[in-house]
Write a protein that holds these residues in place. Structure first.
Motif, PDB file in Angstrom:
ATOM      1  N   ALA A  88      39.548  34.077  27.792  1.00  0.00           N
ATOM      2  CA  ALA A  88      39.659  32.885  26.940  1.00  0.00           C
ATOM      3  C   ALA A  88      40.954  32.121  27.185  1.00  0.00           C
ATOM      4  O   ALA A  88      40.997  30.906  27.017  1.00  0.00           O
ATOM      5  N   ASP A  89      41.993  32.825  27.591  1.00  0.00           N
ATOM      6  CA  ASP A  89      43.279  32.155  27.864  1.00  0.00           C
ATOM      7  C   ASP A  89      43.087  31.091  28.936  1.00  0.00           C
ATOM      8  O   ASP A  89      42.523  31.368  30.010  1.00  0.00           O
ATOM      9  N   ILE A  90      43.547  29.862  28.672  1.00  0.00           N
ATOM     10  CA  ILE A  90      43.204  28.767  29.597  1.00  0.00           C
ATOM     11  C   ILE A  90      43.820  28.935  30.980  1.00  0.00           C
ATOM     12  O   ILE A  90      43.264  28.466  31.955  1.00  0.00           O
ATOM     13  N   ARG A  91      44.957  29.623  31.061  1.00  0.00           N
ATOM     14  CA  ARG A  91      45.550  29.820  32.397  1.00  0.00           C
ATOM     15  C   ARG A  91      44.808  30.908  33.178  1.00  0.00           C
ATOM     16  O   ARG A  91      44.539  30.764  34.371  1.00  0.00           O
ATOM     17  N   GLU A  92      44.490  31.979  32.482  1.00  0.00           N
ATOM     18  CA  GLU A  92      43.696  33.030  33.155  1.00  0.00           C
ATOM     19  C   GLU A  92      42.343  32.473  33.587  1.00  0.00           C
ATOM     20  O   GLU A  92      41.848  32.732  34.676  1.00  0.00           O
ATOM     21  N   ARG A  93      41.744  31.687  32.715  1.00  0.00           N
ATOM     22  CA  ARG A  93      40.446  31.075  32.988  1.00  0.00           C
ATOM     23  C   ARG A  93      40.540  30.118  34.182  1.00  0.00           C
ATOM     24  O   ARG A  93      39.672  30.087  35.047  1.00  0.00           O
ATOM     25  N   ALA A  94      41.638  29.349  34.217  1.00  0.00           N
ATOM     26  CA  ALA A  94      41.831  28.395  35.317  1.00  0.00           C
ATOM     27  C   ALA A  94      41.874  29.114  36.659  1.00  0.00           C
ATOM     28  O   ALA A  94      41.339  28.632  37.667  1.00  0.00           O
ATOM     29  N   LYS A  95      42.487  30.288  36.679  1.00  0.00           N
ATOM     30  CA  LYS A  95      42.575  31.052  37.930  1.00  0.00           C
ATOM     31  C   LYS A  95      41.185  31.535  38.360  1.00  0.00           C
ATOM     32  O   LYS A  95      40.869  31.578  39.551  1.00  0.00           O
ATOM     33  N   VAL A  96      40.374  31.922  37.384  1.00  0.00           N
ATOM     34  CA  VAL A  96      38.994  32.340  37.696  1.00  0.00           C
ATOM     35  C   VAL A  96      38.228  31.153  38.291  1.00  0.00           C
ATOM     36  O   VAL A  96      37.535  31.287  39.309  1.00  0.00           O
ATOM     37  N   HIS A  97      38.383  29.981  37.672  1.00  0.00           N
ATOM     38  CA  HIS A  97      37.738  28.774  38.220  1.00  0.00           C
ATOM     39  C   HIS A  97      38.213  28.517  39.649  1.00  0.00           C
ATOM     40  O   HIS A  97      37.409  28.159  40.514  1.00  0.00           O
ATOM     41  N   ALA A  98      39.519  28.689  39.886  1.00  0.00           N
ATOM     42  CA  ALA A  98      40.060  28.412  41.230  1.00  0.00           C
ATOM     43  C   ALA A  98      39.434  29.349  42.266  1.00  0.00           C
ATOM     44  O   ALA A  98      39.079  28.916  43.357  1.00  0.00           O
ATOM     45  N   VAL A  99      39.298  30.618  41.914  1.00  0.00           N
ATOM     46  CA  VAL A  99      38.666  31.558  42.862  1.00  0.00           C
ATOM     47  C   VAL A  99      37.225  31.120  43.131  1.00  0.00           C
ATOM     48  O   VAL A  99      36.777  31.081  44.287  1.00  0.00           O
ATOM     49  N   LEU A 100      36.500  30.775  42.079  1.00  0.00           N
ATOM     50  CA  LEU A 100      35.092  30.380  42.243  1.00  0.00           C
ATOM     51  C   LEU A 100      34.977  29.102  43.075  1.00  0.00           C
ATOM     52  O   LEU A 100      34.086  28.976  43.916  1.00  0.00           O
ATOM     53  N   ASP A 101      35.879  28.147  42.856  1.00  0.00           N
ATOM     54  CA  ASP A 101      35.856  26.909  43.651  1.00  0.00           C
ATOM     55  C   ASP A 101      36.184  27.217  45.118  1.00  0.00           C
ATOM     56  O   ASP A 101      35.540  26.697  46.023  1.00  0.00           O
ATOM     57  N   TRP A 102      37.192  28.042  45.312  1.00  0.00           N
ATOM     58  CA  TRP A 102      37.561  28.442  46.683  1.00  0.00           C
ATOM     59  C   TRP A 102      36.355  29.094  47.370  1.00  0.00           C
ATOM     60  O   TRP A 102      36.078  28.828  48.541  1.00  0.00           O
ATOM     61  N   HIS A 103      35.655  29.917  46.638  1.00  0.00           N
ATOM     62  CA  HIS A 103      34.471  30.628  47.146  1.00  0.00           C
ATOM     63  C   HIS A 103      33.453  29.652  47.748  1.00  0.00           C
ATOM     64  O   HIS A 103      32.887  29.900  48.817  1.00  0.00           O
ATOM     65  N   HIS A 104      33.244  28.523  47.064  1.00  0.00           N
ATOM     66  CA  HIS A 104      32.279  27.525  47.546  1.00  0.00           C
ATOM     67  C   HIS A 104      32.601  27.054  48.955  1.00  0.00           C
ATOM     68  O   HIS A 104      31.704  26.810  49.758  1.00  0.00           O
ATOM     69  N   SER A 105      33.884  26.866  49.230  1.00  0.00           N
ATOM     70  CA  SER A 105      34.285  26.282  50.516  1.00  0.00           C
ATOM     71  C   SER A 105      34.541  27.345  51.579  1.00  0.00           C
ATOM     72  O   SER A 105      34.906  27.014  52.698  1.00  0.00           O
ATOM     73  N   ASN A 106      34.372  28.605  51.225  1.00  0.00           N
ATOM     74  CA  ASN A 106      34.698  29.667  52.166  1.00  0.00           C
ATOM     75  C   ASN A 106      33.528  30.645  52.317  1.00  0.00           C
ATOM     76  O   ASN A 106      32.581  30.348  53.034  1.00  0.00           O
ATOM     77  N   LEU A 107      33.567  31.768  51.623  1.00  0.00           N
ATOM     78  CA  LEU A 107      32.504  32.777  51.790  1.00  0.00           C
ATOM     79  C   LEU A 107      31.099  32.193  51.678  1.00  0.00           C
ATOM     80  O   LEU A 107      30.202  32.555  52.443  1.00  0.00           O
ATOM     81  N   ARG A 108      30.886  31.278  50.724  1.00  0.00           N
ATOM     82  CA  ARG A 108      29.536  30.747  50.488  1.00  0.00           C
ATOM     83  C   ARG A 108      29.012  29.969  51.690  1.00  0.00           C
ATOM     84  O   ARG A 108      27.817  29.732  51.821  1.00  0.00           O
TER      85      ARG A 108
END
Lengths: 236, 236
Positions: A88-108
């Motif tokens: 729920a913490d917005i900074r921790e959450r932001a990091k999760v979003h960043a990993v998921l966004d990075w995933h789109h342009s890389n592994l995916r």
């Protein structure tokens, strides 16, 4: 309110959603959309997901596709989901979003196994050039996970003590290697010891569901190996 | 707590973040990372973003990259941001995530203008094959926006009455066409009347900041046209 998950266990993000639901005790109906039979292209499925890809969900009168959006929605809509999956913490959450966004342009984007073997199941010739390009991106992505996204503090991504939806999404993607040649898998994965260890940690954290949902991979590999041998023996 | 935005206005997601901050009265310092000079590859910038891409932000002691994650973070961390940019309702929010995820696999992959003209600024020959492939994906993406993401109920994506961060991210991406040939832009955009109307609505909703941040595009197009003429006249 019933939750339906439209998926094919051959699809990496489909598996991530199934494991997430099972690991969190979310009740749902698994509706198989057989990619091999082209069921994702049917008019019936188009009414569920006009983009004609799996996975998708229908929750009551709410329809959603895109696996990361689905994981976030499920983590937010079902109060029984443990906090660590989507903090729920917005900074921790932001990091999760960043990993998921990075995933789109890389592994995916890798497509290594598809271009090397899965294509054969769809009657498409293997594309060694695309497979080589895919392997390069895959190896670079694994190196990035090893040296950046995995950190010293904890066993999971971002140095967390427990997995997030990003751990699950990324590991399910890498598990696609299980559908291909074992030598390929070992050659690609073995230089990345921390990645291998992390994958084992994610599997343990979502046991026995991770293993159950991935049970399809062994038979798929065997079938694809047969198709590959046939393609080599009887080139068109 | 100071917010620094590391960006180059030539980059579509950089522009989205700048406009978002300005339109919402978020105080920040714009730190230009000149892509043309390779400043994103410097050791100094690597300390900000190890992935060496723009945009990135530093907010106090918090570092973040990936533009969608940044937009969500800013909308969540700054209480003055109007609700419509990133709705709190989990279903409305899920739809915004779905558009942003879809964006990764579609418009973000296009590279039409890069392969047609921007490459010349970096001394890379134009790649007509990649540009043609990019145009095909671009046109398919615009058609999908026109027929699916834009809906009857309202002028913005998902039928909304006001824009979300997804509207801003996608329109800034399409605005990359302004860096290329005007005939190309008109040929690609003109079949999609609703897209053109929607782009105008997003511009109006974020005026005058949208126009100010995009003021760079005209001079960039002129410079790239000169480089293109030189490349045609003096092929290597």
């Amino acid at each position: 309110m019933e939750l339906k998950v439209y998926c094919d266990r051959l699809s990496q993000p489909s598996r991530a959603i199934l494991i997430f639901c099972k690991a969190n005790g979310i009740e749902f109906e698994e509706v198989k959309i057989d990619l091999g039979k082209g069921q994702h292209l049917s008019a019936e499925y188009e009414a569920v997901n006009p983009i004609k890809l799996v996975p998708a969900i229908v929750h009551g009168d709410f329809k959603l596709f895109e696996s990361h959006a689905i994981l976030i929605y499920l983590a937010s809509a079902f109060p029984g989901v443990a906090h660590h999956w989507y903090p729920a913490d917005i900074r921790e959450r932001a990091k999760v979003h960043a990993v998921l966004d990075w995933h789109h342009s890389n592994l995916r984007r890798v497509g290594f196994i598809f271009n090397n073997t899965i294509c054969l199941a769809f009657g498409i010739p293997a594309n060694p050039e695309a497979a080589a390009k895919g392997e390069k991106l895959l190896s670079a992505s694994l190196a990035r996970i090893e040296t950046f996204w995995l950190q010293e503090d904890g066993p999971f991504l971002l140095g967390n003590a427990k997995p997030t939806i990003a751990d699950l999404a990324l590991v399910c993607e890498i598990m696609q290697l299980e559908a291909g040649d074992k030598n390929d898998r070992d050659r690609i994965l073995s230089p990345h010891k921390r990645v291998v260890k992390w994958m084992e940690d994610v599997k343990s954290a979502s046991a026995p569901h991770f293993q159950e949902v991935h049970a399809i991979m062994g038979p798929v590999r065997e079938k694809l190996e047969q198709l590959k041998i046939q393609a080599i023996e009887n080139p068109e």
